[in-house]
Design an enzyme around this catalytic site. Structure first.
Site, mmCIF file in Angstrom:
data_model
loop_
_atom_site.group_PDB
_atom_site.id
_atom_site.type_symbol
_atom_site.label_atom_id
_atom_site.label_comp_id
_atom_site.label_asym_id
_atom_site.label_seq_id
_atom_site.Cartn_x
_atom_site.Cartn_y
_atom_site.Cartn_z
ATOM 1 N N ASP A 218 0.837 -1.210 0.000
ATOM 2 C CA ASP A 218 0.000 0.000 0.000
ATOM 3 C C ASP A 218 0.869 1.256 0.000
ATOM 4 O OD1 ASP A 218 0.773 -0.771 2.558
ATOM 5 O OD2 ASP A 218 -1.126 -0.240 3.522
ATOM 6 N N ASP A 242 1.403 -7.478 -10.698
ATOM 7 C CA ASP A 242 0.416 -7.169 -11.732
ATOM 8 C C ASP A 242 -0.160 -5.777 -11.491
ATOM 9 O OD1 ASP A 242 -1.471 -7.625 -13.864
ATOM 10 O OD2 ASP A 242 -2.985 -8.017 -12.332
#
Ligand code: IPM
Ligand code: MN
Length: 348
Positions: A218, A242
């Site tokens: 994050d 990804d």
């Protein structure tokens, strides 16, 4: 050198054609002998024949020196059929265990993050390409009932992590900043990231000349926007890789310029623009081919043709910086005119 060419679906064939045009220019300039093996794979073939990837296809893919891949995905094919059956299957069958995604902001290209310049954005993401949440492990229980549970497991093996982390350290050793950042989630996903952290520490001990940093996924997303200059080589798992490489593509000017390689360091590697099929732009001549051309540069580099690879990359950078925008339909030039411009710079 024989190169399998998979245009695929949507705008895939159009961008791959431009990449091939540039490969030809490079071959001419640097005296390379390139042969192409066109392969019909993707949604259109599946709808026509019911075949996604046959044993004969795989045999052909294994027989070449590298693969140039456009994009796959078809509005009339259920999600997952081609993604799992074709793209992920090739990655797995050919043991392309590294997904390598350079993120660079070229001079003259405007990032949507206005404060960023070329000196802030120059990193490579090393995405583990064989397991994690992509392993396909899990199950559904009590399907269709109010008690339904879906379990999707992340598989992380020491050996797969180790080969991936080693690759990242080797890469960092050859780059000026000698820095690897492990991006994970050690504070919550303790089984998976506990193992990643232990393996990474072990590998790092063998590379005293490379520094190791850590960021939670994050926070890494925040920094990719606010302070991407803190990253050099990022190593992470399949799912996080990804996601952050699409964010990386955004800060470098969009999917029009984002290239990637599915690497088997000892086998056949496959290079692709990381954007999708862009069906809305199919056949319009508006799609940006630079990501596919950048993928061709990565292909040449992997085959050891460094001089040709550098020439193609320099030409991509120059053309990118000369366009008003890298977004499809906003380039001020057609797809093939962009390819011509790169090819003529490469051709000398
Ligand atoms: C990518 C794509 C693929 C992935 C899809 C098409 C299966 O998003 O190459 O990043 O998730 O790896
Ligand atoms: Mn993706």
């Amino acid at each position: 050198m024989r190169i399998a060419v998979v245009g695929g679906d949507g705008t895939g064939p159009e961008v791959v054609a431009e990449a091939q045009k540039v490969l030809e220019a490079a071959a001419h300039r640097f005296g390379l002998d390139l042969g192409y093996v066109p392969m019909d794979l993707g949604g259109s073939r599946y709808l026509r024949t019911g075949e996604v990837l046959t044993d004969a296809d795989l045999e052909q893919l294994r027989s070449v020196d590298a693969i140039l891949f456009g994009a796959i995905g078809h509005p009339e094919v259920a999600p997952g059929v081609l993604e799992r059956g074709l793209l992920l299957r090739i990655r797995g069958e050919l043991d392309q265990y590294i997904n390598l995604r350079p993120i660079r902001l070229y001079p003259g290209v405007a990032s949507p993050v206005a404060a960023l310049g070329p000196e802030d954005v120059d990193m490579v993401v090393v995405r583990e390409n064989s397991e994690g949440l992509y392993a396909g492990s899990g199950r559904t229980e009590a399907r269709g009932t109010p008690n339904e549970v879906a379990i999707q497991e992340s598989v992380n093996t020491r050996s797969a992590i180790e080969r991936c982390v080693r690759y990242a350290f080797e890469l960092a050793k050859g780059r000026p900043r000698h820095l690897v950042t492990l991006v994970g989630k050690t504070n919550v996903l303790t089984y998976a990231w506990g193992l990643w952290e232990r393996v990474t520490d072990d590998v790092a001990a063998k590379y005293p000349e490379v520094s190791l940093d850590y960021a939670h996924i994050d926070a890494a997303c925040l920094w990719l926007v606010e302070d991407p200059g803190r990253f050099d080589v990022i190593v992470t798992d399949n799912m996080f890789g990804d996601i952050i490489t699409d964010l990386g593509a955004a800060i470098q000017g969009g999917l029009g310029i984002a290239s990637g390689g599915n690497i088997n360091p000892h086998g056949v590697s496959m290079f692709e623009p990381i954007g999708g099929t862009a069906p809305g732009f199919e056949g319009t001549g508006k799609i940006n081919p630079l990501a596919a051309i950048g993928a061709a540069a990565m292909l040449l580099a992997e085959l050891g043709e460094t001089e040709a690879a550098d020439a193609v990359e320099r030409a991509v950078a120059e053309v990118a910086g000369s366009l008003p925008s890298l977004r499809a339909g906003e380039m001020g030039l057609t797809t093939s005119a962009v390819g011509d411009r790169v090819a003529s710079l490469v051709g000398g």
